[in-house]
Design a protein around this motif. Structure first.
Motif, PDB file in Angstrom:
ATOM      1  N   LEU A 298      -5.036   5.224  -0.036  1.00 22.89           N
ATOM      2  CA  LEU A 298      -3.907   4.315  -0.019  1.00 22.89           C
ATOM      3  C   LEU A 298      -4.009   3.488  -1.388  1.00 22.89           C
ATOM      4  O   LEU A 298      -5.275   2.929  -1.258  1.00 22.89           O
ATOM      5  N   LEU A 299      -3.144   3.385  -2.193  1.00 25.38           N
ATOM      6  CA  LEU A 299      -3.393   2.401  -3.377  1.00 25.38           C
ATOM      7  C   LEU A 299      -2.502   1.157  -3.008  1.00 25.38           C
ATOM      8  O   LEU A 299      -1.353   1.028  -2.746  1.00 25.38           O
TER       9      LEU A 299
ATOM     10  N   HIS B  51      -7.908  -1.484  -9.067  1.00 23.24           N
ATOM     11  CA  HIS B  51      -6.906  -1.643  -8.258  1.00 23.24           C
ATOM     12  C   HIS B  51      -7.332  -1.407  -6.753  1.00 23.24           C
ATOM     13  O   HIS B  51      -8.269  -0.292  -6.832  1.00 23.24           O
ATOM     14  N   PRO B  52      -7.032  -2.232  -5.705  1.00 22.10           N
ATOM     15  CA  PRO B  52      -7.637  -2.101  -4.586  1.00 22.10           C
ATOM     16  C   PRO B  52      -6.965  -0.432  -3.949  1.00 22.10           C
ATOM     17  O   PRO B  52      -5.954  -0.277  -4.191  1.00 22.10           O
ATOM     18  N   ALA B  53      -8.173  -0.103  -3.381  1.00 23.18           N
ATOM     19  CA  ALA B  53      -7.804   1.547  -2.877  1.00 23.18           C
ATOM     20  C   ALA B  53      -8.558   1.357  -1.437  1.00 23.18           C
ATOM     21  O   ALA B  53      -9.692   0.658  -1.284  1.00 23.18           O
ATOM     22  N   ARG B  54      -8.096   2.266  -0.539  1.00 21.32           N
ATOM     23  CA  ARG B  54      -8.934   2.325   0.686  1.00 21.32           C
ATOM     24  C   ARG B  54      -8.549   3.727   1.250  1.00 21.32           C
ATOM     25  O   ARG B  54      -7.475   4.453   0.850  1.00 21.32           O
ATOM     26  N   VAL B  55      -9.459   4.169   2.229  1.00 20.10           N
ATOM     27  CA  VAL B  55      -8.812   5.302   3.129  1.00 20.10           C
ATOM     28  C   VAL B  55      -8.722   5.129   4.355  1.00 20.10           C
ATOM     29  O   VAL B  55      -9.525   4.017   5.014  1.00 20.10           O
TER      30      VAL B  55
ATOM     31  N   TRP C 281       0.860  -1.144  -0.074  1.00 20.98           N
ATOM     32  CA  TRP C 281       0.101  -0.067  -0.159  1.00 20.98           C
ATOM     33  C   TRP C 281       0.791   1.345   0.013  1.00 20.98           C
ATOM     34  O   TRP C 281       1.788   1.300   0.973  1.00 20.98           O
ATOM     35  N   ILE C 282       0.489   2.204  -0.876  1.00 22.16           N
ATOM     36  CA  ILE C 282       1.272   3.271  -0.923  1.00 22.16           C
ATOM     37  C   ILE C 282       0.287   4.520  -0.655  1.00 22.16           C
ATOM     38  O   ILE C 282      -1.128   4.522  -1.035  1.00 22.16           O
ATOM     39  N   ASP C 283       0.823   5.616   0.037  1.00 19.36           N
ATOM     40  CA  ASP C 283      -0.161   6.912   0.333  1.00 19.36           C
ATOM     41  C   ASP C 283       0.076   7.565  -0.780  1.00 19.36           C
ATOM     42  O   ASP C 283       0.919   8.071  -1.328  1.00 19.36           O
TER      43      ASP C 283
END
Length: 111
Positions: free
Chosen positions: A99-100, A89-93, A4-6
């Motif tokens: 974050l990706l 692509h998975p992403a979240r907060v 995960w990258i910010d």
């Protein structure tokens, strides 16, 4: 294994808006719905590679700015078209930051 990258603050993307993010593994369009859900797709429409980050976000879909193809933010499938899909692509907060997961991008770059 996830990587995960910010990539941005949630507030950096307006509701029903998008931003294009350049990573070492490709360009990704990151979308924010009116309900503050975050989705990430490759930035190229499957039709003629239109820049999806410049499209209109409505519900859980984006309309390509070039030829009005409607792409599902959840699945990447072109709606109402015979064929076409964009990689998701998975992403979240987390803590107000988007974050990706770049695992899929890395795998695609190697292929």
């Amino acid at each position: 294994m996830s990587n995960w990258i910010d990539i941005a603050a949630l507030q950096d993307i307006p509701q029903r808006g998008a931003r294009m993010v350049k990573t070492a593994h490709g360009c990704v369009a990151v979308f924010r719905t009116g309900e503050d859900e975050i989705y990430a797709l490759d930035n190229a429409c499957p039709h003629k590679a239109g820049p999806l980050a410049e499209g209109i976000v409505h519900g859980k879909a984006v309309t390509c700015p070039l030829h009005n193809w409607v792409i599902s933010l959840e699945t990447g499938l072109a709606q109402g078209a015979d064929e076409g899909q964009v990689a998701t692509h998975p992403a979240r907060v987390e803590g107000g930051r988007i974050l990706l997961d770049i695992t899929c991008l890395r795998a695609k770059a190697v292929a």
